[in-house]
Design a protein around this motif. Structure first.
Motif, short mmCIF file in Angstrom:
data_model
loop_
_atom_site.label_atom_id
_atom_site.label_comp_id
_atom_site.label_asym_id
_atom_site.label_seq_id
_atom_site.Cartn_x
_atom_site.Cartn_y
_atom_site.Cartn_z
N GLU A 32 -38.96 -23.12 -3.18
CA GLU A 32 -39.86 -22.94 -4.32
C GLU A 32 -39.09 -22.99 -5.65
O GLU A 32 -39.30 -22.17 -6.54
CB GLU A 32 -40.63 -21.62 -4.19
CG GLU A 32 -41.42 -21.47 -2.91
CD GLU A 32 -42.49 -22.53 -2.73
OE1 GLU A 32 -42.84 -23.20 -3.71
OE2 GLU A 32 -42.99 -22.69 -1.60
N ILE A 33 -38.21 -23.96 -5.78
CA ILE A 33 -37.40 -24.07 -6.99
C ILE A 33 -38.28 -24.37 -8.21
O ILE A 33 -37.92 -24.04 -9.35
CB ILE A 33 -36.34 -25.19 -6.81
CG1 ILE A 33 -35.31 -25.16 -7.96
CG2 ILE A 33 -37.01 -26.56 -6.71
CD1 ILE A 33 -34.44 -23.94 -7.95
N GLY A 34 -39.45 -24.95 -8.00
CA GLY A 34 -40.34 -25.27 -9.11
C GLY A 34 -40.96 -24.06 -9.77
O GLY A 34 -41.57 -24.18 -10.84
N GLU A 35 -40.84 -22.87 -9.15
CA GLU A 35 -41.42 -21.66 -9.72
C GLU A 35 -40.49 -20.95 -10.69
O GLU A 35 -40.86 -19.93 -11.27
CB GLU A 35 -41.83 -20.70 -8.59
CG GLU A 35 -42.74 -21.29 -7.54
CD GLU A 35 -44.03 -21.81 -8.14
OE1 GLU A 35 -44.55 -21.17 -9.10
OE2 GLU A 35 -44.52 -22.87 -7.68
N THR A 36 -39.26 -21.43 -10.86
CA THR A 36 -38.31 -20.76 -11.75
C THR A 36 -38.63 -21.07 -13.21
O THR A 36 -39.23 -22.10 -13.54
CB THR A 36 -36.87 -21.19 -11.43
OG1 THR A 36 -36.79 -22.63 -11.54
CG2 THR A 36 -36.48 -20.77 -10.02
N SER A 37 -38.19 -20.19 -14.10
CA SER A 37 -38.43 -20.35 -15.53
C SER A 37 -37.37 -21.27 -16.15
O SER A 37 -36.27 -21.41 -15.61
CB SER A 37 -38.39 -18.99 -16.22
OG SER A 37 -37.07 -18.49 -16.20
N PRO A 38 -37.67 -21.89 -17.30
CA PRO A 38 -36.66 -22.73 -17.97
C PRO A 38 -35.39 -21.96 -18.30
O PRO A 38 -34.30 -22.54 -18.27
CB PRO A 38 -37.39 -23.19 -19.24
CG PRO A 38 -38.84 -23.18 -18.86
CD PRO A 38 -38.99 -22.00 -17.94
N PHE A 88 -40.24 -28.07 -16.35
CA PHE A 88 -38.99 -28.10 -15.57
C PHE A 88 -37.99 -28.99 -16.28
O PHE A 88 -38.33 -30.08 -16.75
CB PHE A 88 -39.27 -28.64 -14.15
CG PHE A 88 -38.19 -28.30 -13.16
CD1 PHE A 88 -38.22 -27.10 -12.47
CD2 PHE A 88 -37.14 -29.18 -12.91
CE1 PHE A 88 -37.23 -26.77 -11.56
CE2 PHE A 88 -36.15 -28.87 -12.00
CZ PHE A 88 -36.19 -27.66 -11.32
N ARG A 89 -36.75 -28.52 -16.36
CA ARG A 89 -35.71 -29.24 -17.10
C ARG A 89 -35.39 -30.58 -16.43
O ARG A 89 -35.17 -30.65 -15.22
CB ARG A 89 -34.44 -28.41 -17.20
CG ARG A 89 -34.57 -27.18 -18.08
CD ARG A 89 -33.24 -26.48 -18.17
NE ARG A 89 -32.22 -27.32 -18.77
CZ ARG A 89 -31.94 -27.37 -20.07
NH1 ARG A 89 -32.61 -26.58 -20.91
NH2 ARG A 89 -30.99 -28.15 -20.53
N LEU A 108 -42.57 -32.05 -9.30
CA LEU A 108 -41.57 -31.75 -10.32
C LEU A 108 -41.48 -32.84 -11.38
O LEU A 108 -41.14 -32.55 -12.53
CB LEU A 108 -40.20 -31.54 -9.66
CG LEU A 108 -39.99 -30.21 -8.91
CD1 LEU A 108 -38.52 -30.02 -8.59
CD2 LEU A 108 -40.50 -29.03 -9.73
N GLU A 109 -41.76 -34.08 -11.01
CA GLU A 109 -41.72 -35.13 -12.02
C GLU A 109 -42.79 -34.89 -13.08
O GLU A 109 -42.54 -35.10 -14.28
CB GLU A 109 -41.91 -36.49 -11.36
CG GLU A 109 -40.73 -36.92 -10.48
CD GLU A 109 -40.88 -38.34 -9.97
OE1 GLU A 109 -41.97 -38.92 -10.17
OE2 GLU A 109 -39.93 -38.85 -9.36
N ALA A 110 -43.95 -34.44 -12.65
CA ALA A 110 -45.00 -34.09 -13.62
C ALA A 110 -44.58 -32.89 -14.45
O ALA A 110 -44.83 -32.82 -15.67
CB ALA A 110 -46.32 -33.82 -12.90
N ASP A 111 -43.92 -31.91 -13.83
CA ASP A 111 -43.45 -30.73 -14.57
C ASP A 111 -42.36 -31.11 -15.57
O ASP A 111 -42.25 -30.51 -16.64
CB ASP A 111 -42.91 -29.68 -13.59
CG ASP A 111 -44.02 -28.99 -12.82
OD1 ASP A 111 -45.19 -29.11 -13.23
OD2 ASP A 111 -43.72 -28.32 -11.80
N VAL A 112 -41.56 -32.12 -15.23
CA VAL A 112 -40.54 -32.59 -16.18
C VAL A 112 -41.22 -33.21 -17.40
O VAL A 112 -40.82 -32.99 -18.55
CB VAL A 112 -39.60 -33.60 -15.49
CG1 VAL A 112 -38.74 -34.33 -16.53
CG2 VAL A 112 -38.70 -32.88 -14.49
#
Length: 496
Positions: free
Chosen positions: A276-282, A329-330, A320-324
């Motif tokens: 669940e790495i996508g749940e971490t904060s910037p 996501f960084r 994650l690509e959408a989150d980027v």
């Protein structure tokens, strides 16, 4: 059976008393007989004969010998005892204080204690109790010495056997899949990427087995003999996650009463799986990026950096690509993690794997609950195949655990499935982009016969799904209850 009060089941330590005076023998026997098995000899020859007889069963642990005896001395006798039975604890009892005798006794006969007459019963008893403990410790020391000589190869074989077992279970051979499974492509990529220290990002829905794929990468790599550490990044806030991964020094914050080694250090030389790495904060992503780039970090409260050699495998059920693109996501961390990306297909796309996977989970569930479990009925498998499994493998595992807990076994039927599985609507037909499925492959005869066979299958699946509730099945199929009953009678499904 009633035993006399003087009878004891415990084996007392054996003591041999060698003294040419009978009154002295009796006095020693009375003092020691409650705590020791006392044997008496009036001469060195008689004492040697008793030793030869009793030591076949290691019965005598202590020899208490008078120094002055006819024909020989206690030191000479104990010197012979030492050469033949070195483990026996040897004690001299003498009324003389000749320094030369004492020195000779200690050096040549290995005398443990030199007691003087007249002796005190309490002191004598305490001395022999200590002598018995010395004998016990000698035996323990010999046993441990032998264990140490054999421990290394034995432990090495045990470790290798457990490692081979773990590799079979968690490596590629342990991943259940059918010959035509879409998981085969994932396994091929795992086999190709595992030997190289590349960061891997595993994507897929929750419950699809992303951690299983991560373990397979670890056990197929050169790091297989090193630790595999997991952490769910979505389960902790940033502060706790940072202390878990990087560790801290005592006093770094309130409640830090001792140093703590972080998971990065624990995984040194091995693999760290960040789920669940996508749940971490910037903010946390910045700290994680530095570790991946530099290979070092600072525990909380420390001024010294710690270097580690860790392969990082991350997993997420997010896009994650959408989150980027949205900045959640960084981008630099994403490309650092996604050197290689693997996508684990959901269970609904692994129809051919479901029977094999269900059988494996049934075996594991039976072992976990201590119940016999050999298989499923055809109806149960048909219901499982007709369900979408939104929770994927994790949901299937919990469903099978429920069946084993409720069933009497060893074969488990559709009646043990939960209502959501039985009453779920059929899986949508495949889209035009998917490979076509030949629904008539097992049908035979002319058109009418094949239509009847197909109708039979549809009726049976609907009845199983609704636990043979005619009203619900009729409502799903768009039939009246009377019409459904007629068809069931026609196809011989009424008795089922």
């Amino acid at each position: 059976m009633n035993l006399p009060s003087s009878f004891s089941l415990r084996k007392l330590p054996g003591v041999l008393v060698v003294d040419d005076e009978l009154r002295s023998q009796e006095a020693l026997r009375r003092t020691l007989e409650e705590d020791f098995d006392v044997l008496c000899a009036s001469s060195a020859d008689e004492g040697m004969a008793l030793l030869e007889r009793e030591q076949a069963s290691a019965g005598i642990r202590i020899v208490l010998c008078d120094q002055r005896m006819p024909g020989t001395t206690g030191v000479q006798f104990l010197k012979e005892v030492r050469s033949r039975w070195p483990d026996i604890v040897r004690i001299i009892l003498s009324g003389y204080t000749d320094a030369e005798d004492i020195i000779t006794g200690v050096n040549e006969a290995g005398i443990w204690q030199y007691l003087l007459k007249p002796w005190q019963p309490e002191q004598l008893l305490l001395t022999l109790q200590r002598a018995a403990e010395v004998w016990r410790l000698q035996q323990e020391n010999q046993r441990l010495s032998l264990d140490l000589r054999t421990a290394e190869p034995v432990l090495k074989r045990r470790v290798e056997a457990k490692f081979d077992k773990a590799r079979q279970r968690f490596g590629l051979d342990g991943m259940v899949r059918a010959p035509g499974s879409p998981l085969n492509a994932v396994c091929d990529l795992v086999a190709r990427v595992a030997p190289y220290d590349l960061s891997v990002l595993i994507t897929g829905e929750s419950g699809t087995g992303k951690e299983m794929v991560a373990r397979a990468i670890h056990y197929e790599s050169r790091r297989a003999a090193k630790p595999f550490i997991t952490e769910n990044c979505g389960a902790l806030p940033d502060t706790l996650l940072e202390s878990e991964l990087f560790g801290y020094k005592r006093g770094a914050f309130t409640g830090a009463v001792e140093d703590r080694i972080g998971l990065f250090q624990q995984a040194d030389g091995g693999t760290l799986f960040l789920d669940e790495i996508g749940e971490t904060s910037p903010a946390f992503q910045v700290k994680l990026l530095r570790v991946l780039q530099e290979g070092e970090f600072r525990p909380l409260g420390s001024n010294r950096p710690v270097s580690v050699d860790v392969r990082v495998i991350a997993a997420t059920n997010r896009d994650l690509e959408a989150d980027v693109r949205t900045g959640r996501f960084r981008e630099d961390l994403y490309y650092r993690l996604a050197t290689m990306t693997l996508h684990v297909p959901p269970l609904r796309e692994r129809a051919t794997d479901l029977p094999l996977l269900a059988a494996r989970l049934l075996e594991n569930s039976g072992q976990a609950l201590g119940k016999a479990a050999t298989g499923f009925t055809a109806e149960a498998l048909a219901c499982m195949a007709g369900y979408r499994w939104p929770g994927n493998v994790r949901e299937l595992q919990n469903e099978i655990l429920r069946m084993v807990a409720l069933g009497d076994g060893p074969t488990f039927g559709a009646d043990l499935l939960s209502p959501r599985v039985l009453q779920a609507p059929p899986i949508d037909p495949p889209s035009s982009e998917a490979a076509p499925v030949d629904w008539t492959a097992n049908l035979s005869g002319g058109l009418r016969e094949r239509m009847e066979q197909l109708e039979y299958q549809v009726l049976k699946a609907a009845m199983i799904r609704h636990r043979w509730n005619k009203s619900r099945a009729a409502r799903e199929l768009g039939l009246s209850r009377v019409g459904l009953r007629a068809k069931l009678t026609r196809y011989g499904l009424e008795q089922a």
